[in-house]
Design a protein around this motif. Structure first.
Motif, mmCIF file in Angstrom:
data_model
loop_
_atom_site.group_PDB
_atom_site.id
_atom_site.type_symbol
_atom_site.label_atom_id
_atom_site.label_comp_id
_atom_site.label_asym_id
_atom_site.label_seq_id
_atom_site.Cartn_x
_atom_site.Cartn_y
_atom_site.Cartn_z
ATOM 1 N N ILE A 49 2.029 8.366 -9.065
ATOM 2 C CA ILE A 49 1.879 6.994 -8.576
ATOM 3 C C ILE A 49 1.145 6.146 -9.609
ATOM 4 O O ILE A 49 1.407 4.947 -9.765
ATOM 5 N N ALA A 50 0.229 6.763 -10.349
ATOM 6 C CA ALA A 50 -0.517 6.042 -11.386
ATOM 7 C C ALA A 50 0.373 5.627 -12.557
ATOM 8 O O ALA A 50 -0.042 4.807 -13.383
ATOM 9 N N LEU A 51 1.597 6.155 -12.647
ATOM 10 C CA LEU A 51 2.533 5.788 -13.705
ATOM 11 C C LEU A 51 3.469 4.651 -13.292
ATOM 12 O O LEU A 51 4.347 4.253 -14.071
ATOM 13 N N GLN A 52 3.300 4.130 -12.093
ATOM 14 C CA GLN A 52 4.186 3.082 -11.610
ATOM 15 C C GLN A 52 4.089 1.824 -12.479
ATOM 16 O O GLN A 52 3.006 1.413 -12.892
ATOM 17 N N THR A 53 5.243 1.202 -12.728
ATOM 18 C CA THR A 53 5.248 -0.054 -13.465
ATOM 19 C C THR A 53 4.721 -1.207 -12.610
ATOM 20 O O THR A 53 4.303 -2.232 -13.141
ATOM 21 N N ARG A 54 4.762 -1.024 -11.325
ATOM 22 C CA ARG A 54 4.160 -1.986 -10.391
ATOM 23 C C ARG A 54 3.150 -1.194 -9.571
ATOM 24 O O ARG A 54 3.527 -0.411 -8.702
ATOM 25 N N MET A 55 1.865 -1.383 -9.842
ATOM 26 C CA MET A 55 0.840 -0.596 -9.175
ATOM 27 C C MET A 55 0.745 -0.940 -7.685
ATOM 28 O O MET A 55 0.936 -2.096 -7.298
ATOM 29 N N PRO A 56 0.444 0.052 -6.848
ATOM 30 C CA PRO A 56 0.154 -0.271 -5.442
ATOM 31 C C PRO A 56 -1.154 -1.041 -5.357
ATOM 32 O O PRO A 56 -2.038 -0.886 -6.211
ATOM 33 N N ASP A 57 -1.276 -1.874 -4.345
ATOM 34 C CA ASP A 57 -2.542 -2.581 -4.145
ATOM 35 C C ASP A 57 -3.621 -1.630 -3.656
ATOM 36 O O ASP A 57 -4.805 -1.858 -3.892
ATOM 37 N N SER A 58 -3.197 -0.568 -2.991
ATOM 38 C CA SER A 58 -4.133 0.478 -2.583
ATOM 39 C C SER A 58 -3.338 1.722 -2.215
ATOM 40 O O SER A 58 -2.138 1.639 -1.929
ATOM 41 N N VAL A 59 -4.014 2.852 -2.240
ATOM 42 C CA VAL A 59 -3.437 4.108 -1.766
ATOM 43 C C VAL A 59 -4.361 4.654 -0.689
ATOM 44 O O VAL A 59 -5.568 4.788 -0.901
ATOM 45 N N ASP A 111 4.044 15.791 -1.582
ATOM 46 C CA ASP A 111 4.795 16.536 -2.590
ATOM 47 C C ASP A 111 6.061 15.784 -2.986
ATOM 48 O O ASP A 111 7.090 16.379 -3.306
ATOM 49 N N PHE A 112 5.984 14.454 -2.975
ATOM 50 C CA PHE A 112 7.103 13.624 -3.415
ATOM 51 C C PHE A 112 6.705 12.922 -4.707
ATOM 52 O O PHE A 112 5.702 12.210 -4.756
ATOM 53 N N PHE A 113 7.485 13.142 -5.766
ATOM 54 C CA PHE A 113 7.229 12.510 -7.058
ATOM 55 C C PHE A 113 8.173 11.313 -7.206
ATOM 56 O O PHE A 113 9.379 11.492 -7.385
ATOM 57 N N PRO A 114 7.665 10.082 -7.145
ATOM 58 C CA PRO A 114 8.527 8.911 -7.277
ATOM 59 C C PRO A 114 8.813 8.567 -8.732
ATOM 60 O O PRO A 114 7.987 8.814 -9.626
ATOM 61 N N ALA A 115 9.980 7.987 -8.983
ATOM 62 C CA ALA A 115 10.275 7.440 -10.305
ATOM 63 C C ALA A 115 9.302 6.299 -10.594
ATOM 64 O O ALA A 115 8.747 5.678 -9.676
ATOM 65 N N SER A 116 9.108 5.994 -11.874
ATOM 66 C CA SER A 116 8.055 5.049 -12.259
ATOM 67 C C SER A 116 8.310 3.617 -11.804
ATOM 68 O O SER A 116 7.383 2.796 -11.765
ATOM 69 N N ASP A 117 9.547 3.291 -11.448
ATOM 70 C CA ASP A 117 9.837 1.923 -10.987
ATOM 71 C C ASP A 117 10.025 1.834 -9.475
ATOM 72 O O ASP A 117 10.528 0.833 -8.966
ATOM 73 N N TYR A 118 9.632 2.874 -8.757
ATOM 74 C CA TYR A 118 9.871 2.920 -7.308
ATOM 75 C C TYR A 118 9.246 1.713 -6.599
ATOM 76 O O TYR A 118 9.921 0.983 -5.860
ATOM 77 N N LEU A 119 7.963 1.484 -6.807
ATOM 78 C CA LEU A 119 7.284 0.393 -6.099
ATOM 79 C C LEU A 119 7.772 -0.975 -6.570
ATOM 80 O O LEU A 119 7.833 -1.926 -5.777
ATOM 81 N N ALA A 142 0.849 -1.192 0.000
ATOM 82 C CA ALA A 142 0.000 0.000 0.000
ATOM 83 C C ALA A 142 0.881 1.237 0.000
ATOM 84 O O ALA A 142 2.033 1.203 0.446
ATOM 85 N N VAL A 143 0.338 2.325 -0.513
ATOM 86 C CA VAL A 143 0.988 3.634 -0.399
ATOM 87 C C VAL A 143 0.176 4.463 0.582
ATOM 88 O O VAL A 143 -1.053 4.508 0.497
ATOM 89 N N GLY A 144 0.859 5.084 1.538
ATOM 90 C CA GLY A 144 0.205 5.945 2.511
ATOM 91 C C GLY A 144 0.650 7.383 2.331
ATOM 92 O O GLY A 144 1.851 7.654 2.205
ATOM 93 N N ILE A 145 -0.317 8.311 2.305
ATOM 94 C CA ILE A 145 0.000 9.728 2.147
ATOM 95 C C ILE A 145 -0.742 10.513 3.220
ATOM 96 O O ILE A 145 -1.979 10.482 3.279
ATOM 97 N N ALA A 146 0.015 11.193 4.073
ATOM 98 C CA ALA A 146 -0.569 12.119 5.052
ATOM 99 C C ALA A 146 -0.503 13.501 4.437
ATOM 100 O O ALA A 146 0.582 14.056 4.256
ATOM 101 N N THR A 147 -1.650 14.045 4.063
ATOM 102 C CA THR A 147 -1.655 15.309 3.334
ATOM 103 C C THR A 147 -1.943 16.482 4.254
ATOM 104 O O THR A 147 -2.651 16.342 5.271
#
Length: 295
Positions: free
Chosen positions: A23-33, A87-95, A4-9
């Protein structure tokens, strides 16, 4: 592995929306956000409809640590959580990299990545520039370096194996209020009792840290002294680490008091430092004091 990805906004709707798009561009999608907010209107609900993963919106009392604990409470069926700042932009292969490393290395309990650019060190980074930095990094095919042990993960991007968290009842320290200065260090020093904390160069991203909706200079300056002392009192860090953090911040605020950095309230931070030092001398130092300081 279920991740899962957790975001405290903290209410930056536009940046949160762009982070979700990344996050929607990840090559490995999170199971949930899972997004935890504080005030009504912090999240643009219309953006969620087009996302290719399940989202859950939570609400909690103010404070980064309270928000992250609220997220942890929803993760009983997950193997790992990746906490991103809004406000963190991950690279597309992060997950994908997180998934592979946690499967390959059973001793790894918390990971943090290579921040290609960090707006916390200046005026902040605009989203357009963050995209360019990430694109350039993708083209360079960065060398696969070996992970190395670290003292603390960096809270803007950290992946946590959840088995030791739930088995040992680990939580983020809600005695560090508001922005929770050093909450990442406090959590890291708890979880390393059960495994390794690693910096992984393959985990890449850009931390925008645009100066908005942040803790005031006065409050932040107080936390720069009070929070490391609090961690020392809890047996999480040695006194030399307290001196290193508090000393460097105090010296930096004093030397840059008359500098040209309009994005940092150096005077407020220095005054906060001095108030905290006075409270330490009087035996009254308390991280929660920032809730009552005039901001």
């Amino acid at each position: 592995m279920k991740i899962a990805v957790g975001i405290a906004t903290i209410g930056r709707r536009d940046l949160l929306s762009q982070t979700l798009a990344r996050i929607a561009l990840q090559t490995r999608m999170p199971d949930s956000v899972i997004i935890c907010h504080v005030k009504e209107g912090d999240v643009d609900l219309g953006v969620l409809d087009d996302l290719p993963f399940e989202t859950l919106i939570l609400r909690s009392s103010p404070g980064l640590t309270a928000q992250r604990n609220r997220i942890l409470n929803e993760l009983k069926k997950c193997d790992a959580v990746v906490f991103f700042d809004d406000d963190f932009f991950p690279a597309s292969d992060y997950l994908k990299q997180v998934d592979e490393l946690l499967l390959q290395n059973d001793s790894a309990v918390i990971l943090t990545g290579r921040v290609l650019a960090d707006g916390a060190k200046g005026a902040g980074i605009l989203p357009e520039m963050a995209d360019k930095i990430l694109s350039a990094s993708d083209r360079e095919h960065p060398r696969r370096g070996a992970p190395r042990n670290i003292f603390s993960a960096y809270g803007c991007n950290m992946a946590i194996r959840l088995a030791p968290v739930f088995k040992n009842g680990l939580k983020f320290d809600e005695y560090l209020p508001l922005y929770g200065w050093l909450e990442d260090m406090a959590f890291t020093r708890q979880i390393v009792r059960y495994g390794e904390a690693l910096w992984v160069p393959q985990l890449r991203g850009v931390h925008l840290a645009i100066k908005a909706a942040r803790t005031s200079g006065l409050s932040f300056g107080y936390a720069q002294i009070a929070n490391p002392v609090h961690l020392w009192r809890g047996g999480l860090i040695p006194w030399r680490v307290v001196l290193s953090h508090a000393g460097k911040n105090f010296v930096s605020n004093a030397l840059r008091l008359f500098g040209s950095d309009a994005n940092v309230d150096r005077k407020g931070r220095l005054v906060g430092n001095l108030i905290a030092m006075r409270d330490l001398f009087l035996g009254q130092l308390d991280p929660n004091r920032i809730l009552n300081l005039k901001r």
